[in-house]
Design a protein around this motif. Sequence first.
Motif, mmCIF file in Angstrom:
data_model
loop_
_atom_site.group_PDB
_atom_site.id
_atom_site.type_symbol
_atom_site.label_atom_id
_atom_site.label_comp_id
_atom_site.label_asym_id
_atom_site.label_seq_id
_atom_site.Cartn_x
_atom_site.Cartn_y
_atom_site.Cartn_z
ATOM 1 N N PHE A 177 0.834 -1.208 0.000
ATOM 2 C CA PHE A 177 0.000 0.000 0.000
ATOM 3 C C PHE A 177 0.865 1.253 0.000
ATOM 4 C CE2 PHE A 177 -2.225 3.373 2.350
ATOM 5 C CZ PHE A 177 -3.317 3.546 1.514
ATOM 6 N N MET A 178 1.945 1.240 0.763
ATOM 7 C CA MET A 178 2.861 2.381 0.779
ATOM 8 C C MET A 178 3.518 2.573 -0.587
ATOM 9 S SD MET A 178 2.861 3.993 3.612
ATOM 10 C CE MET A 178 2.128 3.769 5.222
ATOM 11 N N MET A 179 3.868 1.498 -1.227
ATOM 12 C CA MET A 179 4.468 1.587 -2.561
ATOM 13 C C MET A 179 3.501 2.220 -3.556
ATOM 14 S SD MET A 179 6.446 -2.068 -2.957
ATOM 15 C CE MET A 179 6.688 -1.775 -4.709
ATOM 16 N N THR A 180 2.260 1.767 -3.540
ATOM 17 C CA THR A 180 1.290 2.293 -4.503
ATOM 18 C C THR A 180 0.874 3.715 -4.150
ATOM 19 O OG1 THR A 180 -0.510 1.260 -3.246
ATOM 20 C CG2 THR A 180 0.378 0.022 -5.095
ATOM 21 N N GLY A 181 0.891 4.051 -2.861
ATOM 22 C CA GLY A 181 0.505 5.394 -2.451
ATOM 23 C C GLY A 181 1.590 6.427 -2.671
ATOM 24 N N PHE A 182 2.818 5.984 -2.826
ATOM 25 C CA PHE A 182 3.923 6.925 -3.017
ATOM 26 C C PHE A 182 4.579 6.718 -4.384
ATOM 27 C CE2 PHE A 182 3.337 7.118 1.578
ATOM 28 C CZ PHE A 182 3.382 8.494 1.776
ATOM 29 N N GLY A 183 5.682 6.024 -4.473
ATOM 30 C CA GLY A 183 6.455 5.985 -5.715
ATOM 31 C C GLY A 183 5.735 5.432 -6.921
ATOM 32 N N LEU A 184 4.944 4.366 -6.741
ATOM 33 C CA LEU A 184 4.233 3.802 -7.890
ATOM 34 C C LEU A 184 3.141 4.729 -8.398
ATOM 35 C CD1 LEU A 184 3.932 -0.040 -7.202
ATOM 36 C CD2 LEU A 184 5.357 1.136 -8.878
ATOM 37 N N GLY A 185 2.790 5.719 -7.600
ATOM 38 C CA GLY A 185 1.862 6.735 -8.078
ATOM 39 C C GLY A 185 2.532 7.808 -8.910
ATOM 40 N N TRP A 186 3.873 7.814 -8.904
ATOM 41 C CA TRP A 186 4.638 8.834 -9.632
ATOM 42 C C TRP A 186 5.521 8.248 -10.730
ATOM 43 C CZ3 TRP A 186 3.405 13.690 -9.230
ATOM 44 C CH2 TRP A 186 2.900 14.208 -8.041
ATOM 45 N N VAL A 187 5.736 6.936 -10.711
ATOM 46 C CA VAL A 187 6.756 6.351 -11.576
ATOM 47 C C VAL A 187 6.472 6.597 -13.053
ATOM 48 C CG1 VAL A 187 5.674 4.056 -11.727
ATOM 49 C CG2 VAL A 187 8.156 4.276 -11.864
ATOM 50 N N ASN A 188 5.206 6.678 -13.419
ATOM 51 C CA ASN A 188 4.847 6.887 -14.824
ATOM 52 C C ASN A 188 5.058 8.329 -15.273
ATOM 53 O OD1 ASN A 188 2.657 7.193 -12.866
ATOM 54 N ND2 ASN A 188 1.419 7.850 -14.601
ATOM 55 N N ALA A 189 5.499 9.200 -14.374
ATOM 56 C CA ALA A 189 5.795 10.595 -14.728
ATOM 57 C C ALA A 189 7.223 10.975 -14.367
ATOM 58 C CB ALA A 189 4.814 11.535 -14.016
ATOM 59 N N ALA A 190 8.024 10.004 -13.976
ATOM 60 C CA ALA A 190 9.318 10.298 -13.362
ATOM 61 C C ALA A 190 10.319 10.965 -14.295
ATOM 62 C CB ALA A 190 9.928 9.011 -12.807
ATOM 63 N N ALA A 191 10.175 10.773 -15.599
ATOM 64 C CA ALA A 191 11.129 11.377 -16.545
ATOM 65 C C ALA A 191 10.651 12.703 -17.107
ATOM 66 C CB ALA A 191 11.396 10.402 -17.696
ATOM 67 N N ASP A 192 9.478 13.166 -16.692
ATOM 68 C CA ASP A 192 8.910 14.387 -17.267
ATOM 69 C C ASP A 192 9.701 15.635 -16.878
ATOM 70 O OD1 ASP A 192 7.002 12.771 -18.344
ATOM 71 O OD2 ASP A 192 5.364 13.437 -17.047
ATOM 72 N N TYR A 193 10.495 15.560 -15.817
ATOM 73 C CA TYR A 193 11.240 16.730 -15.345
ATOM 74 C C TYR A 193 12.738 16.562 -15.572
ATOM 75 C CZ TYR A 193 6.640 17.149 -13.541
ATOM 76 O OH TYR A 193 5.272 17.195 -13.491
ATOM 77 N N SER A 194 13.226 15.327 -15.495
ATOM 78 C CA SER A 194 14.643 15.084 -15.781
ATOM 79 C C SER A 194 14.961 15.261 -17.255
ATOM 80 C CB SER A 194 15.037 13.672 -15.329
ATOM 81 O OG SER A 194 14.214 12.692 -15.943
ATOM 82 N N ARG A 195 13.963 15.287 -18.134
ATOM 83 C CA ARG A 195 14.222 15.469 -19.570
ATOM 84 C C ARG A 195 14.780 16.849 -19.867
ATOM 85 N NH1 ARG A 195 8.896 17.094 -22.846
ATOM 86 N NH2 ARG A 195 7.683 18.114 -21.212
#
Length: 500
Positions: free
Chosen positions: A223-241
């Motif tokens: 639940f912690m994984m899905t509530g935190f990082g897995l909720g952001w992982v699909n956008a993680a490269a949008d700012y490092s680009r």
Amino acid sequence: MITPPDRPDGRAPDRKLRVETHGLDVIADTERKGTPRTLFWPWFGANVSILGLAYGAFALGFGISFWQALAAGAVGIVFSFLLCGFVAVAGKRGSAPTMVLGRAAYGVRGNRLPSVISWVLTVGWETVLCALATMATATVFGRLGWGGGTETKVVALVLVAALTVVVGVMGFDLIMRLQTLITVVTGVLTVIYIALVADHIHWSAVSAVPAGSVQEFIGALVFMMTGFGLGWVNAAADYSRYLPRTASSRGVIGWTTFGASLAPLLLLVFGLLLAGSSADLDEAVAADPIGALTTILPTWFLVPFALVAVLGLVGGAVLDIYSSGLALLSAGLRVPRHVAALFDGVLMIVGSIYIVFVADDFLGPFMGFLTTLGVPIAAWCGIMLADLALRRRDYDEPDLYRPTGRYGDVPLTPVLLTLTATALGWGLVTNSTATWLDWQGYLLHPFGLGGRSGPWAYANLGVLAALALTFLGTLTLHRDRVHEQETLAPSPATDEGASL
């Protein structure tokens, strides 16, 4: 010519704000700026929300002790944001949004499947955050005697939604400026909040919370994984680009993970102590996670608390609406990025109206939302990470937009892996508090795990199973395909990126 030093967010001091014109296109080298440490600001600002305190109550709700919840939270938060850090490396290697970079694994049009899933997840998250900010404002106003009823909620919803939509439509530069402000303001006010309510902590009550089973511990961790990082992982490269290609990959991973994890870890510890000290507070958090935290505050700090709560939630919603717009474009909608963000903003408002004015319960639908979409996102993440690990060269950016290029159009292997892993994952999770999801868990009995009412029913093994299956499957089945792609000569430039 001597150039002035960058600000903490990597911008030149004289840079003027304007609506970002970039959509799915590649960021030119001349526009790439900053260092990996500039990633700290958007990730910290998006995760410093007071909602992190409520996760203490959520974790204890699995029936585990303080120390078990702390371990599950720490591992779940850091590991899941570490996944974000790895995906963020793809951004500086490919200069394009996360869901465009996924085309290297899924093909140009095959990638529309995970793009749609990503879009639903980010729209869902921005809706939840907007609704929570609205409810928190109404609760504060009610305690102050300034209203708190329907009229207050309507005004709060309008203001929160307007701020979120405007910043999301404006794009990257304004987001970076806002996140820096949010980081400073919410960081200071959160420390004050903790100091003010520290006397509500009773260690004797916290330490008396009984320990739970291994299955309950795993359920809290997932639940912690899905509530935190897995909720952001699909956008993680949008700012490092936006970082230069020469930026350190280790720095990208480290600053993303550190910036995103720091606030949730600190807030989780304090949230566990508060929830473990009061059964009434623990129960109230399920109905109104942010509003419940105001009940133990002195009246004079309610307005600053409302400010920190709203800003923290808006910080996350802004990143979500920006990335949801990009995901919608990647799914095939051919409109400018700011129009896609505006469309998502309308959906966010409609969804927030339902949560604030219609829904009777928050925690049940929220947990159902996280675990249900957490399964296909975990499946996508496994494929994305394995594909990235197999590559020794940067992406061939023009071919990310060509169905006839090296990455293909609709390769069957990643699509079938995703569908198989999702079917497996949904069969191993349950959501009894969300009745519209009671069809899940259909594999728990055939696999000898006790069925929907057995000891493994709430361990949410499906998320971990989906992540592992697609990661290992891609490493095994995708290796030759990646090698073949990287032996081809660089392709000529294309102008297709704005539309595909």
